[in-house]
Scaffold this motif. Structure first.
Motif, PDB file in Angstrom:
ATOM      1  N   ALA A   1       0.835  -1.190   0.000  1.00 36.45           N
ATOM      2  CA  ALA A   1       0.000   0.000   0.000  1.00 36.45           C
ATOM      3  C   ALA A   1       0.878   1.250   0.000  1.00 36.45           C
ATOM      4  CB  ALA A   1      -0.930   0.006   1.211  1.00 36.45           C
ATOM      5  N   ALA A   2       0.438   2.289  -0.711  1.00 37.63           N
ATOM      6  CA  ALA A   2       1.261   3.494  -0.850  1.00 37.63           C
ATOM      7  C   ALA A   2       1.044   4.481   0.278  1.00 37.63           C
ATOM      8  CB  ALA A   2       0.949   4.171  -2.185  1.00 37.63           C
ATOM      9  N   HIS A   3      -0.159   4.527   0.839  1.00 36.55           N
ATOM     10  CA  HIS A   3      -0.476   5.501   1.881  1.00 36.55           C
ATOM     11  C   HIS A   3      -1.508   4.896   2.814  1.00 36.55           C
ATOM     12  CE1 HIS A   3      -1.062   9.349   3.843  1.00 36.55           C
ATOM     13  NE2 HIS A   3      -2.363   9.307   3.592  1.00 36.55           N
ATOM     14  N   VAL A   4      -1.223   4.882   4.111  1.00 33.68           N
ATOM     15  CA  VAL A   4      -2.109   4.266   5.102  1.00 33.68           C
ATOM     16  C   VAL A   4      -2.345   5.266   6.235  1.00 33.68           C
ATOM     17  CG1 VAL A   4      -2.417   2.363   6.736  1.00 33.68           C
ATOM     18  CG2 VAL A   4      -1.215   1.964   4.568  1.00 33.68           C
ATOM     19  N   VAL A   5      -3.597   5.393   6.644  1.00 37.26           N
ATOM     20  CA  VAL A   5      -3.946   6.203   7.804  1.00 37.26           C
ATOM     21  C   VAL A   5      -4.531   5.287   8.868  1.00 37.26           C
ATOM     22  CG1 VAL A   5      -5.344   8.092   8.715  1.00 37.26           C
ATOM     23  CG2 VAL A   5      -4.359   8.269   6.419  1.00 37.26           C
ATOM     24  N   LEU A   6      -3.919   5.293  10.060  1.00 39.58           N
ATOM     25  CA  LEU A   6      -4.424   4.535  11.197  1.00 39.58           C
ATOM     26  C   LEU A   6      -5.207   5.490  12.090  1.00 39.58           C
ATOM     27  CD1 LEU A   6      -1.130   2.644  12.207  1.00 39.58           C
ATOM     28  CD2 LEU A   6      -2.848   1.940  10.526  1.00 39.58           C
ATOM     29  N   VAL A   7      -6.491   5.234  12.269  1.00 37.09           N
ATOM     30  CA  VAL A   7      -7.328   6.090  13.109  1.00 37.09           C
ATOM     31  C   VAL A   7      -7.661   5.341  14.388  1.00 37.09           C
ATOM     32  CG1 VAL A   7      -9.486   7.375  13.287  1.00 37.09           C
ATOM     33  CG2 VAL A   7      -8.294   7.242  11.094  1.00 37.09           C
ATOM     34  N   GLU A   8      -7.292   5.918  15.515  1.00 35.75           N
ATOM     35  CA  GLU A   8      -7.498   5.269  16.811  1.00 35.75           C
ATOM     36  C   GLU A   8      -7.801   6.343  17.855  1.00 35.75           C
ATOM     37  OE1 GLU A   8      -8.168   3.314  19.879  1.00 35.75           O
ATOM     38  OE2 GLU A   8      -7.724   2.088  18.110  1.00 35.75           O
ATOM     39  N   TRP A   9      -8.888   6.158  18.615  1.00 35.33           N
ATOM     40  CA  TRP A   9      -9.296   7.141  19.603  1.00 35.33           C
ATOM     41  C   TRP A   9      -8.563   6.972  20.929  1.00 35.33           C
ATOM     42  CZ3 TRP A   9     -10.792  11.689  20.490  1.00 35.33           C
ATOM     43  CH2 TRP A   9     -11.434  12.060  21.675  1.00 35.33           C
ATOM     44  N   GLY A  10      -8.268   5.742  21.318  1.00 38.80           N
ATOM     45  CA  GLY A  10      -7.616   5.519  22.600  1.00 38.80           C
ATOM     46  C   GLY A  10      -6.203   6.076  22.620  1.00 38.80           C
ATOM     47  N   ARG A  11      -5.866   6.833  23.667  1.00 41.24           N
ATOM     48  CA  ARG A  11      -4.548   7.464  23.730  1.00 41.24           C
ATOM     49  C   ARG A  11      -3.435   6.430  23.760  1.00 41.24           C
ATOM     50  NH1 ARG A  11      -1.047   8.161  27.571  1.00 41.24           N
ATOM     51  NH2 ARG A  11      -2.511   7.458  29.186  1.00 41.24           N
ATOM     52  N   VAL A  12      -3.573   5.405  24.611  1.00 43.30           N
ATOM     53  CA  VAL A  12      -2.526   4.388  24.722  1.00 43.30           C
ATOM     54  C   VAL A  12      -2.378   3.633  23.407  1.00 43.30           C
ATOM     55  CG1 VAL A  12      -1.832   2.252  25.884  1.00 43.30           C
ATOM     56  CG2 VAL A  12      -2.784   4.149  27.215  1.00 43.30           C
ATOM     57  N   ALA A  13      -3.511   3.247  22.809  1.00 40.03           N
ATOM     58  CA  ALA A  13      -3.447   2.513  21.547  1.00 40.03           C
ATOM     59  C   ALA A  13      -2.838   3.367  20.435  1.00 40.03           C
ATOM     60  CB  ALA A  13      -4.840   2.027  21.146  1.00 40.03           C
ATOM     61  N   ALA A  14      -3.188   4.648  20.380  1.00 37.24           N
ATOM     62  CA  ALA A  14      -2.608   5.529  19.360  1.00 37.24           C
ATOM     63  C   ALA A  14      -1.093   5.631  19.530  1.00 37.24           C
ATOM     64  CB  ALA A  14      -3.249   6.905  19.425  1.00 37.24           C
ATOM     65  N   ASP A  15      -0.651   5.704  20.787  1.00 31.32           N
ATOM     66  CA  ASP A  15       0.796   5.732  21.037  1.00 31.32           C
ATOM     67  C   ASP A  15       1.462   4.429  20.584  1.00 31.32           C
ATOM     68  OD1 ASP A  15       0.670   8.273  22.078  1.00 31.32           O
ATOM     69  OD2 ASP A  15       0.670   7.627  24.182  1.00 31.32           O
ATOM     70  N   VAL A  16       0.784   3.299  20.809  1.00 27.41           N
ATOM     71  CA  VAL A  16       1.317   2.006  20.358  1.00 27.41           C
ATOM     72  C   VAL A  16       1.397   1.983  18.833  1.00 27.41           C
ATOM     73  CG1 VAL A  16       0.819  -0.473  20.189  1.00 27.41           C
ATOM     74  CG2 VAL A  16       0.615   0.694  22.389  1.00 27.41           C
ATOM     75  N   CYS A  17       0.387   2.521  18.158  1.00 25.42           N
ATOM     76  CA  CYS A  17       0.427   2.596  16.692  1.00 25.42           C
ATOM     77  C   CYS A  17       1.654   3.375  16.231  1.00 25.42           C
ATOM     78  CB  CYS A  17      -0.839   3.268  16.155  1.00 25.42           C
ATOM     79  SG  CYS A  17      -2.326   2.259  16.168  1.00 25.42           S
TER      80      CYS A  17
END
Length: 212
Positions: free
Chosen positions: A66-82
């Motif tokens: 994939a050329a461009h990926v956006v990960l959308v996550e609301w949880g603060r801890v999970a977003a930091d893990v991403c």
């Protein structure tokens, strides 16, 4: 342990949030991405991974071309893990992390249509919320886009909105993976000017033609 299954980052281990997420199993990801590669839905694609959790689905897509990926996550801890996983895999040039609610993110305009949307919401996300997300996505798709919704096998099929339809469902243990697409315009004037490669609307039928 959660790992990238294949591609440029194949075999690399991912960090997982300590609680509050349900990473898609390696077996399910392997089967799903084999299917997506068959549909030619990955190479060079713009990908949205909603309810990203660890980012495993979107990062698997990036690993496989994939050329461009956006990960959308609301949880603060999970977003930091991403963010940590993106950095560890060296995919920062192709993968962005957005801390936001999925329903808010998809309500905003995008600069170009999504080729692939991956939605793995927590099982307790109501159908009404999922329906809101899917409806908001319709203008951001073409008839060649693929939408993946992962749910429990005990849940009903996704509430596909007007302008979108399901065309395949696969079950793996307790997990059901539903594939959908934007429906062709009744006038034949689809957003990309072509309806020839649209998937059949009957679930379980395998389109013969490449999707992109």
């Amino acid at each position: 342990m959660t790992r990238i299954v294949a591609g440029s980052a194949g075999g690399r281990t991912l960090a997982v949030p300590p609680q509050g997420t349900r990473p898609t199993s390696e077996r399910v990801r392997e089967a799903l991405f084999s299917r997506l590669e068959h549909l030619d839905a990955l190479d060079g694609a713009r990908v949205l991974d909603g309810y990203a959790g660890s980012g495993a689905l979107g990062l698997e897509a990036a690993s496989r071309g994939a050329a461009h990926v956006v990960l959308v996550e609301w949880g603060r801890v999970a977003a930091d893990v991403c963010r940590k996983n993106v950095a560890t895999l060296g995919l920062g040039d192709r993968v962005a992390v957005v801390k936001d609610r999925v329903e808010a993110y998809v309500a905003r305009p995008v600069p170009a249509p999504w080729d692939l949307v991956l939605l793995d919401p927590p099982y307790d996300v109501p159908d009404a919320t999922l329906a809101q997300v899917l409806e908001a996505l319709v203008p951001a798709l073409t008839v060649e886009s693929v939408v993946v919704v992962e749910r429990s096998t005990r849940s009903a099929a996704p509430p596909w909105p007007d302008g979108m339809h399901g065309f395949d469902t696969r079950r793996y243990g307790e997990t059901a993976v539903h594939l959908g697409a934007r429906s062709p315009d009744p006038e034949g004037d689809a957003s990309d000017g072509s309806v020839d490669d649209a998937p059949d609307s009957a679930p379980g039928q395998d389109p013969d033609a490449p999707r992109r």
